[in-house]
Design an enzyme around this catalytic site. Structure first.
Site, PDB file in Angstrom:
ATOM      1  N   GLU A   1       0.811  -1.225   0.000  1.00  0.00           N
ATOM      2  CA  GLU A   1       0.000   0.000   0.000  1.00  0.00           C
ATOM      3  C   GLU A   1       0.840   1.268   0.000  1.00  0.00           C
ATOM      4  O   GLU A   1       0.569   2.217  -0.739  1.00  0.00           O
ATOM      5  CB  GLU A   1      -0.977   0.014   1.189  1.00  0.00           C
ATOM      6  CG  GLU A   1      -2.199  -0.875   1.011  1.00  0.00           C
ATOM      7  CD  GLU A   1      -1.946  -2.336   1.372  1.00  0.00           C
ATOM      8  OE1 GLU A   1      -0.821  -2.642   1.828  1.00  0.00           O
ATOM      9  OE2 GLU A   1      -2.863  -3.159   1.202  1.00  0.00           O
TER      10      GLU A   1
ATOM     11  N   HIS B   1     -10.383  -5.006  10.041  1.00  0.00           N
ATOM     12  CA  HIS B   1     -11.047  -4.687   8.769  1.00  0.00           C
ATOM     13  C   HIS B   1     -12.294  -3.839   8.980  1.00  0.00           C
ATOM     14  O   HIS B   1     -13.121  -3.731   8.083  1.00  0.00           O
ATOM     15  CB  HIS B   1     -11.446  -5.964   8.015  1.00  0.00           C
ATOM     16  CG  HIS B   1     -10.334  -6.602   7.243  1.00  0.00           C
ATOM     17  ND1 HIS B   1      -9.275  -7.208   7.849  1.00  0.00           N
ATOM     18  CD2 HIS B   1     -10.119  -6.730   5.913  1.00  0.00           C
ATOM     19  CE1 HIS B   1      -8.459  -7.698   6.932  1.00  0.00           C
ATOM     20  NE2 HIS B   1      -8.942  -7.405   5.743  1.00  0.00           N
TER      21      HIS B   1
END
Lengths: 326, 330
Positions: A60, A129
């Site tokens: 990322e 998450h």
């Protein structure tokens, strides 16, 4: 106006902008061959090819930095970060490179990247998450933060963000990609600053953004039907900069405010809105503003615990009734 | 390099040395604030690579030891010094400082102060150049210690997978801030770490500008011809501490003496003297002229320039009046 789903609106915006400008590209994990985790890039790989629809490694910070570097010389990258929880890994590049480069170069460089990412609690995804990160992004000078609550906003904001010369973070929600709504047929650019009245009312303002706008609308219906309380719902579609004028206008009209956010209360949207109310229109208030927010815990896996951690329309109703002494 | 090139290179490296030494003095006089990371000892690295590249055409990005890289791209040394003085005439209008010199007109894409931050930015610039069909390349200069960041590995991987025109130049000065490389890094030879990404990587003497130039020429030609990324490791040494706040107490005097015998400027000077291209008097005259230029032009400009107005504190945070911020139907 066509009725389409939120993900379709995002897909259409990207498709149109990629057709118009060969320097628009999309990148992220599984956005290409797989068509996107939330289908927002469906069909783009076949249409535009691997050079412009880029399946990235799971890096990322690396691919976000790469997109930022490309944007320095005129490329218009749209990055999809699969979950906002993973955006923590890219914070260095977002915060230190994209948001600061215009300032520290004395205006010579800019990073016109768009970073799309869903934040929020979906269905039992667990602590790593399910986080909401908008409170972090909205505190960064040099970064625009918007959060569409409808397919129309999703379409129009993404179009405007791609063309805007500033870095824009678009906070989406995993539970909203299949939401349906009307989207204008031609090129439509939604403002990247401001707020809008989603439901006019007289008695109290409910401030929401993204998914909590819908909780506010649900609560407003219930309060109107069962308690005769006429709520105004204000959609704070821009979190940075927050719409001071819009907040002031609504509170000056209703004299009461409840702020609903899916995130935990500390250092959040609610605290910022209350600070703005204090600064702009404190003497208009008939009651102390209230926050409806998540409990301050990592989001649990168990479905009952998860539900208890996150606010709902019911919690907004309770807050309003408490404010009115009912 | 022709004899005339070598004389120019000698002058430019001596200028780089004197410029940085003058920054040191200005820092001691408190004319320059913040952090200051100086380049003496490493001059042949930026010089040799940029001799092989196309300054002002190729895109260069680096870390916080950035003054000389900017000047090598074509930045006006007066604007660089004015930036260190925090003046409105500085290369970043006094908003950046020593670690954030930018000169986008000359394709110097900036100095960045997070170690390893420029790795992916350089790959991104390369991606943009590839999309635009440009024959320019992206060149990223960073120190050895940056290779212990994740961005090093993430960027090498992406650069290879997407065959990007980027040259990574590692100026291996053997220290990461104050920690010697063998105490922080499992593999001391940095080029060896690159083999995991199937990218050509070589290590050469970073003190001999002619060696750097030859190696960089091969590297630049490789990248420009569309063959993908390349990694060039230059073995070098910085004479001063990591920054001005560094007492430099962690290095052995023997080590410092050994490297001072391999000074890049003295080595080239002696070679040119031996070849009869210049005399020691020529060199001294060159030095005197440089010192005069720095004092009478560069320092004078920085001293006399105005500071930024506090009324413009919030300028440059976001774009001015961007039409898309207001939205609408078009």
């Amino acid at each position: 106006m066509a009725v389409m789903m939120y993900w379709e609106a995002l897909q259409r915006a990207q498709d149109e902008e990629m057709t118009r400008d060969p320097l628009v590209l999309v990148m992220g994990e599984d956005v290409g061959v797989a068509g996107g985790t939330y289908k927002a890039t469906k069909g783009l790989y076949d249409k535009y090819g691997a050079e412009r629809v880029i399946d990235t490694p799971i890096s990322e910070n690396g691919f976000t930095g790469l997109a930022i570097g490309a944007s320095f010389i005129g490329v218009r990258p749209v990055i999809e970060i699969m979950s906002v929880n993973f955006a923590w890994l890219a914070m260095d590049q977002i915060f230190n490179s994209a948001a600061k480069v215009r300032y520290m170069s004395g205006g010579q460089l800019t990073a016109p990247v768009v970073i799309r990412s869903p934040g929020g609690t979906a269905h039992q995804l667990g602590a790593q998450h399910s986080a909401r990160m908008e409170k972090v992004f909205m505190g960064i000078a040099g970064l625009r933060v918007v959060t569409p609550s409808t397919p129309k906003q999703a379409y129009g904001m993404l179009k405007a963000a791609i063309r805007c010369n500033d870095p824009v973070f678009i906070n989406e929600h995993e539970l909203m990609y299949n939401m349906k709504g009307e989207v204008p047929d031609g090129d439509y650019f939604h403002p990247l600053e401001g707020s809008e009245v989603a439901r006019p009312g007289r008695d109290v303002t409910l401030f929401g953004y993204n998914i909590s706008v819908h909780w506010c609308l649900e609560a407003a219906e219930f309060l109107a039907t069962h308690h005769g309380i006429d709520c105004e719902v204000v959609d704070l579609f821009t979190l940075s900069p927050l719409d001071r004028a819009g907040i002031k206008a609504s509170v000056s009209k209703t004299h009461r405010a409840v702020i609903a956010e899916e995130a935990e209360a500390p250092v959040g949207v609610g605290s910022e809105v209350i600070a703005i109310i204090n600064e702009e229109c404190f003497f208009e208030l008939d009651a102390a503003p209230l926050r409806v927010s998540a409990r301050n815990v990592p989001i649990p896996y168990n479905h009952k615990l998860e539900k208890a951690a996150i606010p709902s329309a019911k919690d907004i109703v309770h807050a309003v009734l408490k404010m009115f002494g009912k | 390099m022709t004899p005339a090139d070598k004389k120019r290179v000698l002058r430019e490296m001596l200028f780089a040395r004197r410029f940085e030494e003058r920054c040191y003095e200005a820092y001691v006089e408190r004319k320059i604030g913040g952090f200051l990371h100086l380049y003496p000892g490493q001059e042949a690295c930026a010089q040799g690579v940029m001799e092989a590249a196309r300054p002002g055409h190729d895109y260069v990005i680096t870390g916080y030891r950035d003054h000389i890289h900017a000047i090598k791209c074509g930045a006006d040394p007066k604007a660089v010094m004015a930036e260190l003085y925090g003046k409105e005439t500085g290369s970043s209008k006094g908003r950046g400082g020593s670690m954030h010199i930018f000169d986008v007109e000359h394709h110097f894409m900036g100095g960045y102060a997070l170690v390893g931050g420029p790795f992916p930015l350089a790959a991104g610039i390369a991606k943009g150049l590839k999309m635009k069909g440009s024959d320019a390349i992206s060149i990223c200069f960073l120190g050895d210690a940056a290779n212990n960041q994740g961005t090093f590995h993430e960027s090498l991987n992406m650069a290879k997978v997407w065959n990007l025109p980027v040259l990574y130049v590692c100026e291996n000065n053997l220290y990461g801030i104050g920690t010697r490389i063998d105490r922080s890094t499992a593999v001391v030879d940095q080029y060896k770490r690159v083999c995991g990404y199937d990218i050509p990587a070589v290590q050469v003497d970073g003190q001999d500008v002619e060696v750097v130039y030859q190696a960089a020429k091969t590297a630049v030609d490789h990248v420009r011809s569309g063959k993908g990324p390349y990694f060039l490791e230059l073995m070098t040494y910085r004479y001063r501490g990591h920054s001005m706040s560094d007492s430099n107490a962690y290095r052995a005097k023997d080590e410092e003496r050994m490297w001072s015998k391999r000074d890049p400027i003295i080595m080239l000077r002696d070679r040119l003297v031996d070849a009869g291209e210049i005399s020691l008097d020529d060199y001294k005259a060159m030095d005197t002229e440089i010192l005069h230029q720095i004092e009478s032009e560069i320092i004078k400009f920085a001293e006399e320039s105005p500071e930024p107005s506090v009324n413009e504190l919030e300028k440059y945070v976001l774009a001015d009046n961007d039409p898309y911020v207001r939205g609408g139907v078009r």
